[in-house]
Design an enzyme around this catalytic site. Structure first.
Site, PDB file in Angstrom:
ATOM      1  N   TRP A 211       3.600  -5.098  72.029  1.00 21.28           N
ATOM      2  CA  TRP A 211       2.786  -4.582  73.141  1.00 21.28           C
ATOM      3  C   TRP A 211       3.571  -4.813  74.439  1.00 21.28           C
ATOM      4  O   TRP A 211       4.066  -5.913  74.688  1.00 21.28           O
ATOM      5  CB  TRP A 211       1.448  -5.329  73.162  1.00 21.28           C
TER       6      TRP A 211
ATOM      7  N   ASP B 276      -1.960 -13.260  68.456  1.00 18.31           N
ATOM      8  CA  ASP B 276      -2.683 -12.350  69.332  1.00 18.31           C
ATOM      9  C   ASP B 276      -3.597 -11.517  68.447  1.00 18.31           C
ATOM     10  O   ASP B 276      -3.132 -10.700  67.659  1.00 18.31           O
ATOM     11  CB  ASP B 276      -1.690 -11.459  70.083  1.00 18.31           C
TER      12      ASP B 276
ATOM     13  N   LYS C 160     -11.825  -4.147  71.840  1.00 19.70           N
ATOM     14  CA  LYS C 160     -11.858  -3.067  70.864  1.00 19.70           C
ATOM     15  C   LYS C 160     -12.986  -3.241  69.859  1.00 19.70           C
ATOM     16  O   LYS C 160     -13.764  -2.328  69.636  1.00 19.70           O
ATOM     17  CB  LYS C 160     -10.515  -2.994  70.133  1.00 19.70           C
TER      18      LYS C 160
HETATM   19  N1  PLA Z   1      -2.837  -7.698  72.774  1.00 21.42           N
HETATM   20  C1  PLA Z   1      -2.521  -6.528  72.213  1.00 21.42           C
HETATM   21  C2  PLA Z   1      -1.625  -6.511  71.039  1.00 21.42           C
HETATM   22  C3  PLA Z   1      -3.039  -5.339  72.748  1.00 21.42           C
HETATM   23  O1  PLA Z   1      -2.717  -4.192  72.187  1.00 21.42           O
HETATM   24  C4  PLA Z   1      -3.884  -5.390  73.865  1.00 21.42           C
HETATM   25  C5  PLA Z   1      -4.447  -4.140  74.483  1.00 21.42           C
HETATM   26  C6  PLA Z   1      -4.192  -6.641  74.403  1.00 21.42           C
HETATM   27  C7  PLA Z   1      -3.650  -7.788  73.828  1.00 21.42           C
HETATM   28  C8  PLA Z   1      -5.069  -6.865  75.593  1.00 21.42           C
HETATM   29  O2  PLA Z   1      -6.304  -6.378  75.506  1.00 21.42           O
HETATM   30  P1  PLA Z   1      -7.482  -6.873  76.472  1.00 21.42           P
HETATM   31  O3  PLA Z   1      -6.893  -7.720  77.529  1.00 21.42           O
HETATM   32  O4  PLA Z   1      -8.060  -5.631  76.999  1.00 21.42           O
HETATM   33  O5  PLA Z   1      -8.383  -7.627  75.567  1.00 21.42           O
HETATM   34  N2  PLA Z   1      -3.666  -2.986  74.384  1.00 21.42           N
HETATM   35  C9  PLA Z   1      -4.152  -1.663  74.816  1.00 21.42           C
HETATM   36  C10 PLA Z   1      -4.568  -1.652  76.261  1.00 21.42           C
HETATM   37  C11 PLA Z   1      -5.344  -1.258  73.979  1.00 21.42           C
HETATM   38  C12 PLA Z   1      -3.587  -2.183  77.253  1.00 21.42           C
HETATM   39  O6  PLA Z   1      -2.374  -1.887  77.186  1.00 21.42           O
HETATM   40  O7  PLA Z   1      -4.057  -2.920  78.146  1.00 21.42           O
HETATM   41  C13 PLA Z   1      -3.020  -0.669  74.561  1.00 21.42           C
HETATM   42  O8  PLA Z   1      -3.242   0.530  74.768  1.00 21.42           O
HETATM   43  O9  PLA Z   1      -1.951  -1.084  74.081  1.00 21.42           O
END
Ligand code: PLA
Length: 405
Positions: free
Chosen positions: A134, A215, A251
């Protein structure tokens, strides 16, 4: 007079959230946002789960539900139930009170608080993150005071796990390093280790004295089962060793904007956990003082009440199943078009995203010609797709693959 900020340079948009910014500016009625991982219904609409509406109604009608400050580490019930959700109610760590939990600002805030705690109290400041991962991970950990290195994870030629590379890199890691794992539904690749591979990883992590940091942003979203998606974490906790866990309800309960999640630090003994907890307060107090009450109250209501809990798991399974059916539909649509290449990874990958293998030029072609928005690494959010939009996406992928090198 010039502004004192005249020299501030324009920052680039975020690689993921910036996709939504661009999408919002596009006037085309055919536009489709497959960038950020946010669940949409078959009608392409965001939803609030029925169970969340019910819990909110109960809160509104309850005169004892106030808007007072929460304690620094958040709502106590929420914290207990959240640790149980990931570890299982019968987990020895839960029963022996060996867990320090802080309600934090969703998954991101939990990762950040964990990082700040490690920077203050752990001897080793290096954290290994998977390659790729991510996009926000390196920024969160760097801002949180850690040094970020990466380990091999994904093999583009097989579109699968590079287990050999992963084990080699972790074997060569500095003693005591922190290692970040995605508990399930790896973002962006959709590739998770099998239980046997997790076991190999676990043995290496423990024998090298590495510190695992999970995570868990997609519990229940990958398989549709909360327990199944927690297996990796439970395997590591079952050996009695220590680990960090960042959980998000964005989610799996659709609470994106409520920012509700938790950091749990599983310790070897209850007295250690209690001292760790006392130090977590010192991390949080100067950062945001204490977390918001609304989202955590919703979650606590749902987790405490058997009927609400059952309703939640059914709705969650419905979302996971819809995503899985989108995989099949997209795969079938590409097969029907005879799109060159092997697209079986679309149905093999796990979780919210498909890591298509489309390159940055193909991604920008699809944006310009078809008004389809995704991240430049070729990741698409399957949760943003519906039966109605699959043909449009399949046409776009077909055109991109056949017309753009
Ligand atoms: N960890 C991972 C692996 C994630 O994909 C995301 C969110 C988070 C943590 C953090 O989510 P939160 O803070 O909202 O609980 N990833 C998203 C959104 C869904 C983003 O980038 O913020 C994504 O599209 O990858």
């Amino acid at each position: 007079m010039d502004s004192v900020f005249a020299n501030v340079v324009q920052a680039p948009e975020d690689p993921i959230l910036g996709v939504t910014v661009a999408y919002n500016k596009d006037p085309s009625p055919a536009k489709l946002n497959l960038g950020v991982g946010a669940y949409r219904t078959e009608e392409g609409k965001p939803i609030v789960l029925n169970v969340v509406r019910k819990a909110e109604q109960l809160l509104v009608n309850d005169p004892s539900h106030l808007k007072e400050y929460l304690p620094i580490l958040g709502l106590a019930d929420f914290n207990k139930l959240t640790a149980k959700l990931i570890l299982g109610a019968d987990s020895p760590a839960v029963l022996e009170n060996r867990i320090a939990t802080a309600q934090c600002l969703s998954g991101t805030g939990s990762l950040r608080v964990g990082s700040e705690f490690l920077a203050r109290h752990y001897h080793q400041h290096t954290i290994y993150i998977p390659q790729p991962t991510w996009g926000n991970h390196p920024k969160v950990f760097t801002s949180g005071g850690l040094n970020v290195k990466s380990y091999r994870y994904y093999d583009p030629t097989t579109r699968g796990l590079d287990l050999q590379g992963l084990l080699e890199d972790l074997n060569a890691a500095d003693a005591g390093s922190v290692v970040l794992f995605h508990a399930c539904a790896h973002n962006p690749t959709g590739v998770d280790p099998t239980p046997e591979q997790w076991e190999q990883i676990r043995q290496l992590v423990r024998s090298k004295g590495l510190l695992p940091f999970f995570d868990s942003a997609y519990q229940g979203f990958a398989s549709g089962s909360l327990d199944e998606d927690a297996q990796s974490v439970r395997m590591f906790v079952a050996d009695g060793g220590e680990c960090f866990i960042a959980q998000s309800y964005a989610k799996n309960m659709g609470l994106y904007g409520e920012r509700v999640g938790a950091l749990s630090i599983v310790c070897k003994a209850a007295d250690v956990a209690s001292r760790v907890e006392s130090q977590l307060k010192l991390v949080v107090r100067p950062m945001y003082s204490n977390p918001p009450i609304h989202g955590a109250s919703i979650v606590a209501k749902v987790l405490k009440d058997k009927d609400l809990y059952d309703e939640w798991t059914a709705e969650l399974k419905g979302m996971a199943d819809r995503i899985i059916s989108m995989r099949q539909q997209l795969f079938d649509a590409l097969t029907a078009r005879g799109t060159p290449g092997d697209w079986s990874h679309i149905i093999k990958q796990i979780g919210m995203f498909t890591f298509t293998g489309l390159n940055a030029e193909q991604v920008s072609f699809m944006r310009n010609e078809y008004h389809i928005y995704m991240t430049s690494d070729g990741r698409i959010s399957m949760a943003g797709l519906s039966s109605r939009t699959v043909p449009h996406l399949a046409d776009a992928i077909h055109a991109a693959v056949t017309r753009v090198a």
